[in-house]
Design an enzyme around this catalytic site. Structure first.
Site, short mmCIF file in Angstrom:
data_model
loop_
_atom_site.label_atom_id
_atom_site.label_comp_id
_atom_site.label_asym_id
_atom_site.label_seq_id
_atom_site.Cartn_x
_atom_site.Cartn_y
_atom_site.Cartn_z
N ASP A 119 -0.17 -8.81 2.06
CA ASP A 119 -1.15 -7.84 1.55
C ASP A 119 -2.20 -8.62 0.77
OD1 ASP A 119 -0.63 -4.46 0.86
OD2 ASP A 119 -2.42 -5.53 0.19
N LYS B 182 -9.75 3.02 14.71
CA LYS B 182 -8.42 3.47 15.14
C LYS B 182 -8.39 3.65 16.66
CE LYS B 182 -6.52 3.23 11.18
NZ LYS B 182 -5.64 2.09 10.92
N SER C 73 -6.16 -5.57 -1.93
CA SER C 73 -7.49 -5.00 -2.12
C SER C 73 -7.40 -3.54 -2.56
CB SER C 73 -8.31 -5.10 -0.83
OG SER C 73 -7.69 -4.34 0.17
N LYS D 234 -9.57 2.29 4.79
CA LYS D 234 -9.31 3.66 5.27
C LYS D 234 -10.22 4.74 4.70
CE LYS D 234 -5.87 4.73 1.80
NZ LYS D 234 -4.61 5.30 1.46
N SER E 111 -4.19 7.29 13.79
CA SER E 111 -4.53 8.47 13.00
C SER E 111 -4.89 9.62 13.92
CB SER E 111 -5.75 8.12 12.13
OG SER E 111 -6.33 9.29 11.61
N ASN F 47 -9.16 11.88 -1.10
CA ASN F 47 -8.25 12.80 -0.41
C ASN F 47 -7.82 13.95 -1.32
OD1 ASN F 47 -7.29 9.82 0.89
ND2 ASN F 47 -7.94 11.45 2.25
N TYR G 182 -14.66 4.21 10.71
CA TYR G 182 -13.22 4.16 10.46
C TYR G 182 -12.45 4.75 11.65
CZ TYR G 182 -8.68 5.89 9.05
OH TYR G 182 -7.34 6.18 9.03
N GLY H 30 0.82 -1.22 0.00
CA GLY H 30 0.00 0.00 0.00
C GLY H 30 0.85 1.26 0.00
N1 UFG Z 1 -10.78 18.35 0.34
C1 UFG Z 1 -11.30 19.14 -0.63
N2 UFG Z 1 -11.60 18.57 -1.84
C2 UFG Z 1 -11.38 17.25 -2.10
C3 UFG Z 1 -10.83 16.45 -1.08
C4 UFG Z 1 -10.54 17.03 0.14
O1 UFG Z 1 -11.54 20.34 -0.45
O2 UFG Z 1 -11.69 16.80 -3.20
C5 UFG Z 1 -10.48 18.96 1.64
C6 UFG Z 1 -11.24 18.30 2.77
O3 UFG Z 1 -12.52 18.80 2.87
C7 UFG Z 1 -10.33 18.62 3.95
C8 UFG Z 1 -8.92 18.62 3.34
O4 UFG Z 1 -9.12 18.79 1.94
O5 UFG Z 1 -10.62 19.87 4.44
C9 UFG Z 1 -8.17 17.33 3.56
O6 UFG Z 1 -9.00 16.26 3.18
P1 UFG Z 1 -8.48 14.77 2.99
O7 UFG Z 1 -9.65 13.95 2.55
O8 UFG Z 1 -7.26 14.76 2.14
O9 UFG Z 1 -8.01 14.37 4.43
P2 UFG Z 1 -8.85 14.34 5.79
O10 UFG Z 1 -8.18 15.32 6.67
O11 UFG Z 1 -10.29 14.45 5.60
O12 UFG Z 1 -8.62 12.81 6.19
C10 UFG Z 1 -7.39 12.37 6.64
C11 UFG Z 1 -7.22 10.90 6.30
C12 UFG Z 1 -8.21 10.06 7.05
C13 UFG Z 1 -8.21 10.42 8.50
C14 UFG Z 1 -8.41 11.89 8.68
C15 UFG Z 1 -8.30 12.30 10.11
O13 UFG Z 1 -7.38 10.68 4.91
O14 UFG Z 1 -7.83 8.71 6.90
O15 UFG Z 1 -7.39 12.59 7.99
O16 UFG Z 1 -8.63 13.65 10.26
F1 UFG Z 1 -9.20 9.79 9.15
#
Ligand code: UFG
Length: 339
Positions: free
Chosen positions: A33, A156, A36, A87, A127, A202, A152, A12
């Site tokens: 692994d 954790k 998946s 995740k 996390s 993300n 999720y 991964g």
């Molecule tokens: N975002 C956007 N547009 C997108 C994707 C994300 O604006 O298309 C924003 C989100 O709203 C957020 C920021 O970018 O404000 C970061 O978002 P991510 O999805 O990259 O990351 P997160 O902080 O939501 O999530 C990460 C990990 C999760 C974990 C979480 C804990 O991916 O596994 O942090 O806070 F649970």
């Protein structure tokens, strides 16, 4: 003699970068692994970077019998790094049982077999999600848990509790949980990186895919947060820095430098960047434009979080070395290699 490290989820995103760092440090690596969310070719890429292809088993960690057969066959495992888990926050809300099974049954299976086959150490992928939206920033390791926002996140929190209880009851087992902030970027070789299946959840993969023309437009979720530019703030950490934190944790446990049987550390840079700052940095360092629009908040998102990393700096002797620019340039270099 080379110490043998079992890495679950080793093909991964974070797993593969950690396997590279382990091999560079002279460890023998065995990867399990179920593929998946990753591809077997990652092992060839690891070989290209390090000159060594790790031993590989393809099965699901929920399969106790196959896992036991692996422990028996490998014999002298010194330590485990346990990445394998589901995740996707949104998917976990739709399919909670899948998440509880995948993320928790696998951990319990590993711990039972660690006891039976005398494997003493495990490093666990936790996390910053365990903190929810904290009242005070930056978050330290003593910042209290908030009720998990998703199954999720709950896995954790519960995963950490399982480790804490197990290490307390069975003193032969030691564990370090690393609470990752937002891992991004890719290896400097651009041979390995993040390979999300389908539409990315993300931010950074969505930025790179939009810049590459695979996605038409990036939606910036929320521009009315109480932050300097209204968009949400996160602590992005380069995946290679994060990988190195695992190697340091493995060594700490192997050398019995741990202060208690269950330890946990924040692994971030300590810097918070907004979504817009992240996009602008990407555009500036790579000289490409990202087509984006501001839209409503994404349900379940927190406003801002960034780490106090002083405990990890002092205790682990680890510090993030790479900044946002390097994260964004390596992510783009990697994206351009993805077919
Ligand atoms: N975002 C956007 N547009 C997108 C994707 C994300 O604006 O298309 C924003 C989100 O709203 C957020 C920021 O970018 O404000 C970061 O978002 P991510 O999805 O990259 O990351 P997160 O902080 O939501 O999530 C990460 C990990 C999760 C974990 C979480 C804990 O991916 O596994 O942090 O806070 F649970």
């Amino acid at each position: 003699m080379q110490k043998k490290i079992l890495v679950t989820g080793g093909t991964g995103y974070i797993g593969s970068h950690t396997v590279v760092e382990l091999i560079k440090e002279g460890f023998e690596v065995v990867v399990i692994d179920n593929l998946s969310n990753s591809k077997v070719e990652v092992l060839d890429k690891i070989e290209k970077i390090t000159g060594t292809k790790p031993v590989f088993y393809q099965f699901d960690l929920c399969d106790f019998e196959r896992l036991e057969a692996c422990f028996k066959k490998e014999g002298n495992i010194s330590s485990i790094i346990h990445f394998a888990a589901s995740k996707a926050v949104g998917e976990s809300v739709e399919k909670p049982l899948l998440y509880y099974r995948n993320n928790l049954q696998s951990l319990v299976n590993l711990l039972e077999l660690m006891r039976k086959y005398h494997v003493p150490d495990i490093v666990f992928s936790s996390s910053c999600t365990v903190y929810g939206q904290p009242d005070k920033l930056p978050v330290t390791e003593s910042t209290p848990y908030q009720i998990a926002e998703s199954p999720y996140g709950n896995t954790k929190q519960i995963g950490e509790e399982i480790l804490k209880d197990t290490c307390k009851a069975h003193s032969e087992i030691k564990s370090i949980a690393l609470r990752y902030f937002n891992p991004v970027g890719a290896h400097e070789s651009a041979l390995i990186g993040e390979l999300p299946l389908g539409t990315p959840n993300n931010l950074v993969p969505f930025i790179t895919q939009t810049a590459a023309g695979i996605r038409e437009q990036l939606s910036v979720f929320g521009s009315d947060y109480n932050t300097p530019d209204g968009t949400a703030v996160r602590d992005y950490i380069h995946v290679v820095d994060l990988a190195k934190a695992h190697v340091i944790s493995v060594k700490r446990l192997l050398e019995n430098l741990n202060k208690s049987n269950f330890e946990f550390f924040n692994i971030g840079t300590g810097n918070g960047y907004s979504v817009l700052q992240t996009i602008q940095t990407f555009e500036r360092v790579n000289g490409v434009k990202v087509n984006y629009k501001l839209v409503d908040r994404r349900p379940g998102d927190i406003e801002q979080i960034f780490a106090d990393t002083s405990f990890a700096n002092k205790e682990l002797g680890w510090k993030a070395e790479k900044g946002l620019e390097e994260m964004m340039s390596s992510a783009w270099k990697w994206q351009q290699t993805v077919k």
